[in-house]
Write a protein that holds these residues in place. Sequence first.
Motif, short mmCIF file in Angstrom:
data_model
loop_
_atom_site.label_atom_id
_atom_site.label_comp_id
_atom_site.label_asym_id
_atom_site.label_seq_id
_atom_site.Cartn_x
_atom_site.Cartn_y
_atom_site.Cartn_z
N PRO A 1 0.98 -1.85 0.29
CA PRO A 1 0.26 0.13 -0.33
C PRO A 1 1.39 1.42 -0.02
N ALA A 2 0.28 2.27 -0.87
CA ALA A 2 1.53 3.34 -0.82
C ALA A 2 1.39 4.28 0.50
N VAL A 3 0.53 3.90 1.70
CA VAL A 3 0.04 4.34 2.56
C VAL A 3 -0.33 3.18 3.75
N PRO A 4 0.30 2.94 4.61
CA PRO A 4 -0.14 1.57 5.79
C PRO A 4 -0.78 1.88 6.84
N ARG A 5 -1.47 1.27 7.75
CA ARG A 5 -2.05 1.03 8.51
C ARG A 5 -1.73 0.48 10.08
N CYS A 6 -0.98 0.59 9.13
CA CYS A 6 -0.19 -0.18 11.37
C CYS A 6 1.57 0.15 10.63
N CYS A 7 2.27 -0.05 12.67
CA CYS A 7 3.43 0.30 12.22
C CYS A 7 4.30 -0.22 13.51
N VAL A 8 5.49 -0.65 13.34
CA VAL A 8 6.44 -0.52 14.77
C VAL A 8 7.18 0.03 14.75
N SER A 9 7.58 0.11 16.46
CA SER A 9 8.88 0.53 17.67
C SER A 9 9.56 -0.31 17.96
N PHE A 10 10.85 -0.10 17.92
CA PHE A 10 11.52 -1.09 18.97
C PHE A 10 12.52 -0.19 20.02
N SER A 11 12.59 -0.98 20.48
CA SER A 11 13.36 -0.64 21.84
C SER A 11 14.56 -1.73 22.18
N ALA A 12 15.44 -1.57 23.71
CA ALA A 12 16.07 -2.15 23.43
C ALA A 12 16.64 -2.25 24.93
N TYR A 13 17.10 -3.92 25.90
CA TYR A 13 17.29 -3.40 27.42
C TYR A 13 18.50 -2.65 27.33
N TYR A 14 19.37 -2.68 26.67
CA TYR A 14 20.93 -1.95 26.87
C TYR A 14 20.59 -0.49 26.04
N SER A 15 19.14 -0.25 25.66
CA SER A 15 19.11 1.43 25.21
C SER A 15 17.95 1.91 26.15
N ASP A 16 18.01 2.98 27.01
CA ASP A 16 17.23 3.83 28.23
C ASP A 16 15.65 4.02 26.71
N SER A 17 16.05 5.08 25.39
CA SER A 17 15.48 5.54 24.81
C SER A 17 14.66 4.42 23.52
N VAL A 18 13.15 4.28 23.10
CA VAL A 18 12.18 3.51 23.04
C VAL A 18 12.75 4.31 21.25
N VAL A 19 12.94 3.66 20.01
CA VAL A 19 12.52 4.45 18.75
C VAL A 19 11.37 4.24 18.00
N PRO A 20 10.28 5.20 18.70
CA PRO A 20 9.11 5.09 18.01
C PRO A 20 8.89 4.83 16.71
N CYS A 21 7.25 4.82 16.40
CA CYS A 21 7.01 4.83 14.79
C CYS A 21 7.61 6.04 14.26
N SER A 22 7.43 6.15 12.59
CA SER A 22 8.19 7.04 11.66
C SER A 22 7.03 8.39 11.99
N THR A 23 7.54 9.38 11.81
CA THR A 23 6.70 10.40 11.52
C THR A 23 5.78 10.12 10.54
N CYS A 24 4.44 10.29 10.19
CA CYS A 24 3.21 10.14 9.19
C CYS A 24 3.67 8.66 8.87
N ALA A 25 3.80 7.55 9.40
CA ALA A 25 4.61 6.37 8.97
C ALA A 25 3.20 6.13 7.71
N CYS A 26 1.42 6.17 8.72
CA CYS A 26 0.70 5.63 8.22
C CYS A 26 -0.32 7.16 7.59
N GLY A 27 0.65 8.17 6.88
CA GLY A 27 0.28 9.15 6.41
C GLY A 27 -0.08 10.32 7.30
N CYS A 28 -0.76 11.41 6.39
CA CYS A 28 -0.75 12.47 7.66
C CYS A 28 -1.40 12.91 6.89
N LYS A 29 -3.03 13.53 8.00
CA LYS A 29 -3.99 14.57 7.96
C LYS A 29 -3.11 16.09 7.49
#
Length: 691
Positions: A429-457
């Motif tokens: 699809p040109a615009v997905p409807r779900c997204c993924v975030s990544f995190s790990a025990y060795y990092s305090d920060s979560v890499v969130p879903c990308s900006t406008c991963a499922c499109g921008c209004k």
Amino acid sequence: MVTLGMKIPWTIQMSSFYAMLVVFLVLSCFGVEICYGQAGGGDGDGEVAAPPPEQEDCDGIFLSYQFTSREKELPHVKNVSAQAWAFKSEATILNAGSTELKAWKMYIGFQHREILVATEGALLLDGGDLPAALGTKGATFVGNPMTDLKTMIDTAGDYTQIQTKIKFKGTQFGLGTKATPMPKSISLVNDGFKCPNARIRGKNTMFVCCKKDPKFKAKKIEKTKFMPKQYGDLSITYDVLQTFANNYLAQVTIDNNHPLGRLDHWNITWEWMKGEFINNMRGAYTHKKDSTECLYGMAGKFYKDLDFSQVMNCEKRPVITDLPADRKDDPKVGKLPRCCRNGTILPGLMDKSQSQSIFQLQVFKLPPDDNRTALTPPQKWKINGALNPSYKCGPPIRIDPTQFPDPSGLQATSASVASWQVVCNITKPAVPRCCVSFSAYYSDSVVPCSTCACGCKTTETGKCSPRAPAMLLPAEALLVPFANRTEKAKAWAKIKHYDVPNKLPCPDNCGVSLNWHIDSDYSNGWTARLTLFNWGNDPFQDWYTAVKMNKAYQDYENVYSFNGTKMEKEVNSTIMFTGLKGLNYLIGIKNGSDPEKNPMVPGKLQSMISFKKKHFHNIDIKAGEGFPTKVLFNGEECAIPKRSLPLMMISNAKFYLQLQEDGFLCTEADKEICMSDATVILRPVHTRTRR
């Protein structure tokens, strides 16, 4: 009044003579046209056209494209590349070979940003609507109504059966006034044919002779009268079960063949080509029940005694959906096997009995098709679901009649009157409807879903930046809606000395998100935690997710709160997770314990997943080899974070020496930063395991 024996004046005699002469000349002309129209390759319009010289030497399928005319459109602009032109052209396909060409498909490499407005004799292969912006990639066309081309041998040279013409009308851009805009190429895209580079004759004609490829090895299949059934991710069969003079009974069967394909609350639509309308249905219903188009159209004039208030649907493009489960045993609209599941079609790997859906409809026809054998299937098929893969459907192809078990219960089969197959395949699809975030025990920060991963209004873009990268988050921020994350993200950036953009990034706007967390890494194995979040109001029953793991796939060991299946035969390096009995329901978002103070809470499911290090003992988890490269939810591919994976970080210089002992070193360029209080990325020199 003239009587026998009366003398006729000389002027009248001369007038009669000239009249007879004119009649003689006219009859002579008609005689010539009848003799040479066929031989000259006429298209049935009375035109006599000499065939191209190259056609005589073609022993295969002869394709030609002729540019007819173009006219400058308003507005007139000085920029040549931006000037629009209305164009007309024509393509011809002639079977000059010795075998019948079934379901022809012709590619035309339009390259001048054409916008196709109208076609005659063909449809777009993808079933798209007109006008269609073709860009510079061209398009593939299929026959309508003439899909098959017989041979000259079998038809005694009847051009109406061996040749078809396609007329195009549209808009194109660029080129000067004297230029002739031609396509890049033309070719036949049917399997088993090979086309050389197309040649140009003059300025406005392109042609090519496509011949059978001697190296092509066709699969051994049983010889059929019509086209053999094709494989597709989704196969739709349109069977005519009974036929009468002015109506027929059809059955539509939807089969899910893809191991990860799925539909929820499916909607199917098509376009009637000859004014047909749906009188009644069983196993499904149309979104709109309106007889207005029938009453004030041709149907109202032909069916004068029909009660149109009872007609199901008169739209040219009806939208059809499955019945809910409580209508399964309804004597009027139910009582049909494999119907009434609220539009859910699962992969066969999950449940074979729910990988098919069926409904029936009674179709009324209009003249001149008011006889039993005049059957025309609908065109331009489309099907979609709530949060499912995107499908692109081809045109209906005539296949051999479908065989059904005899309803009497005897060991016999009955056949449909006529059958067509529509093949639909999954597209990204040109615009997905779900997204993924990544995190790990060795990092305090979560890499969130990308900006406008499922499109921008459009309403958001003025308040936020659709191009700014998503800000790193603390782990607890994943549990709150995006609207409530802003303060947490700002506070986290201040603590970690991250840059905060002047215009904050827009949300991901996804209804479902998944978090993949690396939980541990040991010398003989590692673990991850998968969490599903539902930010929408609708729940997901019988959900599933699939992850592609590449290296880690072979060492998958177990999942503890879900069912896990390694898809060795179906999809490479992919593991499928489904809910356990009682845990196969992902609820929607709900209010917090105190709606005035607490944010809304998403539906959430979670499980730990364990992996060994048997096949790949040197797998580098911290370098990102423990993260999936592709994630799907209910068959739809989810957006993966665009920024880097979670990395090992440190914000206190007093741990520097300890980290050196554990195998982490700063480069010479980074030493000054490492010894300061700033947060830095440390690069591992060898694999470090938790003790």
